[in-house]
Write a protein that holds these residues in place. Structure first.
Motif, short mmCIF file in Angstrom:
data_model
loop_
_atom_site.label_atom_id
_atom_site.label_comp_id
_atom_site.label_asym_id
_atom_site.label_seq_id
_atom_site.Cartn_x
_atom_site.Cartn_y
_atom_site.Cartn_z
N GLY A 17 -7.04 -10.88 -11.25
CA GLY A 17 -8.09 -10.12 -10.59
C GLY A 17 -7.81 -8.64 -10.42
N PHE A 18 -6.79 -8.10 -11.11
CA PHE A 18 -6.47 -6.68 -10.98
C PHE A 18 -7.09 -5.89 -12.12
CE2 PHE A 18 -2.61 -8.84 -9.29
CZ PHE A 18 -2.81 -8.52 -7.96
N ALA A 19 -7.80 -4.83 -11.77
CA ALA A 19 -8.36 -3.93 -12.78
C ALA A 19 -7.38 -2.77 -12.94
CB ALA A 19 -9.72 -3.43 -12.33
N ILE A 20 -6.59 -2.83 -14.00
CA ILE A 20 -5.54 -1.82 -14.19
C ILE A 20 -5.43 -1.48 -15.67
CG2 ILE A 20 -3.72 -3.57 -14.31
CD1 ILE A 20 -1.90 -1.63 -12.82
N SER A 21 -5.19 -0.22 -15.99
CA SER A 21 -5.12 0.20 -17.39
C SER A 21 -3.72 0.01 -17.96
CB SER A 21 -5.53 1.67 -17.51
OG SER A 21 -4.51 2.50 -16.98
N ARG A 22 -3.64 0.02 -19.28
CA ARG A 22 -2.35 -0.10 -19.95
C ARG A 22 -1.46 1.08 -19.59
NH1 ARG A 22 0.37 2.09 -23.34
NH2 ARG A 22 -1.24 3.53 -24.00
N SER A 48 -0.05 3.23 1.12
CA SER A 48 -0.01 3.57 -0.30
C SER A 48 -1.39 3.46 -0.91
CB SER A 48 0.97 2.66 -1.05
OG SER A 48 0.46 1.36 -1.15
N ALA A 49 -1.52 4.17 -2.01
CA ALA A 49 -2.73 4.05 -2.81
C ALA A 49 -2.63 2.74 -3.57
CB ALA A 49 -2.83 5.23 -3.77
N GLY A 50 -3.64 2.41 -4.30
CA GLY A 50 -3.56 1.16 -5.04
C GLY A 50 -4.62 1.05 -6.11
N VAL A 51 -4.87 -0.18 -6.47
CA VAL A 51 -5.86 -0.48 -7.50
C VAL A 51 -6.87 -1.47 -6.93
CG1 VAL A 51 -4.25 -0.07 -9.39
CG2 VAL A 51 -4.46 -2.36 -8.47
N ALA A 52 -8.03 -1.50 -7.53
CA ALA A 52 -9.08 -2.40 -7.06
C ALA A 52 -8.87 -3.79 -7.64
CB ALA A 52 -10.44 -1.86 -7.47
N LYS A 53 -9.14 -4.77 -6.83
CA LYS A 53 -9.15 -6.15 -7.32
C LYS A 53 -10.58 -6.51 -7.66
CE LYS A 53 -6.78 -9.46 -5.56
NZ LYS A 53 -6.34 -10.47 -4.63
N GLY A 54 -10.73 -7.61 -8.35
CA GLY A 54 -12.06 -8.06 -8.76
C GLY A 54 -13.00 -8.30 -7.58
N ASP A 55 -12.44 -8.68 -6.42
CA ASP A 55 -13.28 -8.96 -5.25
C ASP A 55 -13.64 -7.70 -4.48
OD1 ASP A 55 -10.89 -8.31 -4.07
OD2 ASP A 55 -10.53 -10.30 -3.20
N GLY A 56 -13.26 -6.52 -5.02
CA GLY A 56 -13.59 -5.26 -4.37
C GLY A 56 -12.53 -4.79 -3.38
N GLU A 57 -11.60 -5.65 -3.02
CA GLU A 57 -10.55 -5.27 -2.09
C GLU A 57 -9.43 -4.56 -2.84
OE1 GLU A 57 -7.37 -7.70 0.58
OE2 GLU A 57 -9.45 -8.33 0.75
N ILE A 107 -5.49 -3.31 -3.57
CA ILE A 107 -4.13 -3.83 -3.40
C ILE A 107 -3.18 -2.67 -3.67
CG2 ILE A 107 -3.96 -4.71 -5.76
CD1 ILE A 107 -2.30 -7.07 -4.42
N SER A 108 -2.10 -2.63 -2.93
CA SER A 108 -1.14 -1.54 -3.01
C SER A 108 -0.51 -1.45 -4.39
CB SER A 108 -0.06 -1.78 -1.95
OG SER A 108 1.09 -1.06 -2.24
N SER A 109 -0.21 -0.21 -4.81
CA SER A 109 0.48 -0.02 -6.08
C SER A 109 1.86 -0.68 -6.02
CB SER A 109 0.60 1.47 -6.39
OG SER A 109 1.27 2.15 -5.36
N ASN A 110 2.48 -0.72 -4.83
CA ASN A 110 3.77 -1.41 -4.70
C ASN A 110 3.63 -2.90 -4.99
OD1 ASN A 110 5.14 0.93 -3.97
ND2 ASN A 110 4.72 0.64 -1.79
N SER A 111 2.51 -3.49 -4.58
CA SER A 111 2.26 -4.90 -4.86
C SER A 111 2.09 -5.14 -6.35
CB SER A 111 1.00 -5.38 -4.13
OG SER A 111 1.18 -5.29 -2.74
N VAL A 112 1.34 -4.24 -7.00
CA VAL A 112 1.13 -4.38 -8.45
C VAL A 112 2.48 -4.28 -9.16
CG1 VAL A 112 0.04 -3.36 -10.49
CG2 VAL A 112 -1.22 -3.47 -8.33
N LYS A 113 3.34 -3.38 -8.72
CA LYS A 113 4.68 -3.25 -9.31
C LYS A 113 5.47 -4.54 -9.16
CE LYS A 113 5.10 1.74 -8.67
NZ LYS A 113 5.79 2.82 -7.97
N GLU A 114 5.35 -5.19 -8.00
CA GLU A 114 6.04 -6.47 -7.80
C GLU A 114 5.54 -7.53 -8.78
OE1 GLU A 114 8.65 -7.52 -5.91
OE2 GLU A 114 8.93 -5.39 -5.52
N PHE A 115 4.21 -7.57 -9.00
CA PHE A 115 3.65 -8.52 -9.96
C PHE A 115 4.17 -8.22 -11.36
CE2 PHE A 115 0.37 -9.41 -6.71
CZ PHE A 115 0.35 -10.80 -6.78
N ILE A 116 4.23 -6.93 -11.73
CA ILE A 116 4.73 -6.55 -13.06
C ILE A 116 6.19 -6.97 -13.19
CG2 ILE A 116 5.32 -4.59 -14.56
CD1 ILE A 116 2.76 -3.19 -13.43
N ARG A 117 6.99 -6.67 -12.17
CA ARG A 117 8.41 -7.04 -12.20
C ARG A 117 8.57 -8.57 -12.36
NH1 ARG A 117 12.43 -4.11 -10.50
NH2 ARG A 117 11.19 -2.93 -9.00
#
Length: 196
Positions: free
Chosen positions: A170-175, A124-133, A135-145
């Motif tokens: 550490g997630f750089a994500i827009s509203r 899956s695609a994802g978003v950048a974390k502050g450390d440059g690594e 993370i999967s969009s599915n993981s971000v969804k789990e954090f949101i949930r």
């Protein structure tokens, strides 16, 4: 010993071999050159098919072993730790073409202690974390949930507040991305989640 072991489930797959009857016919066909050539072609075609199937199984094994290597944290800690993974990452690691990776995982499933997953789930695609690594969009969804499930129902978290909380992790994500993921998961807006 702290390592994951990948095995291919071959319980319902028959073992293929060339019939000994046809092999013996081939040896007896020395007097008829045309028959010998025909039988030889057929035995060679059968051997090629068997070899191709074995090679395909080995490719699937290599691809899944690579997926497990890249997604180790998922298998250890759960879906929130799914990393960004592309076909190119696996192709480079295994030494095959991206299209071969795509074909080899199509319609295939992986069973582990966390459940049964289509192998495509791990890409899956994802978003950048502050450390440059990434993370999967599915993981971000789990954090949101998780954030929404833990919120105060009288004061639900706005999308902007979720953005701020994710930034602290550490997630750089827009509203807008938070709103998109929330909609995809069927989670209502904060105004509609509020209980009086």
């Amino acid at each position: 010993d702290g390592e994951f072991v990948v095995t291919i489930n071959e319980g319902n797959v028959p073992h293929l071999t060339v019939s000994s009857y046809y092999r013996s016919l081939l040896h007896k066909a020395d007097t008829d050159r045309q028959l010998a050539d025909y039988l030889s072609d057929r035995v060679n075609a059968a051997n090629w098919l068997i070899k191709s199937i074995e090679q395909r199984k080995q490719t699937i094994f290599n691809v899944v072993t690579s997926v497990v290597k890249f997604q180790r944290e998922f298998f250890e800690k759960g879906s929130k730790y799914l990393k960004v993974l592309t076909l190119r990452d696996i192709a480079d690691d295994v030494g095959i073409h991206e299209s071969t990776v795509s074909r080899s995982i199509s319609g295939k499933y992986l069973q582990c202690k966390r459940g049964v997953f289509e192998i495509k789930y791990f890409f899956s695609a994802g978003v950048a974390k502050g450390d440059g690594e990434g993370i999967s969009s599915n993981s971000v969804k789990e954090f949101i949930r998780e954030l929404v499930e833990g919120e105060n129902p009288n004061k639900p978290l706005s999308d902007q507040k979720i953005v701020n909380l994710l930034e602290e992790k550490g997630f750089a994500i827009s509203r807008r991305t938070v709103a998109k993921y929330r909609d995809e998961m069927g989670i209502l807006s904060s105004a509609k989640r509020k209980r009086f």
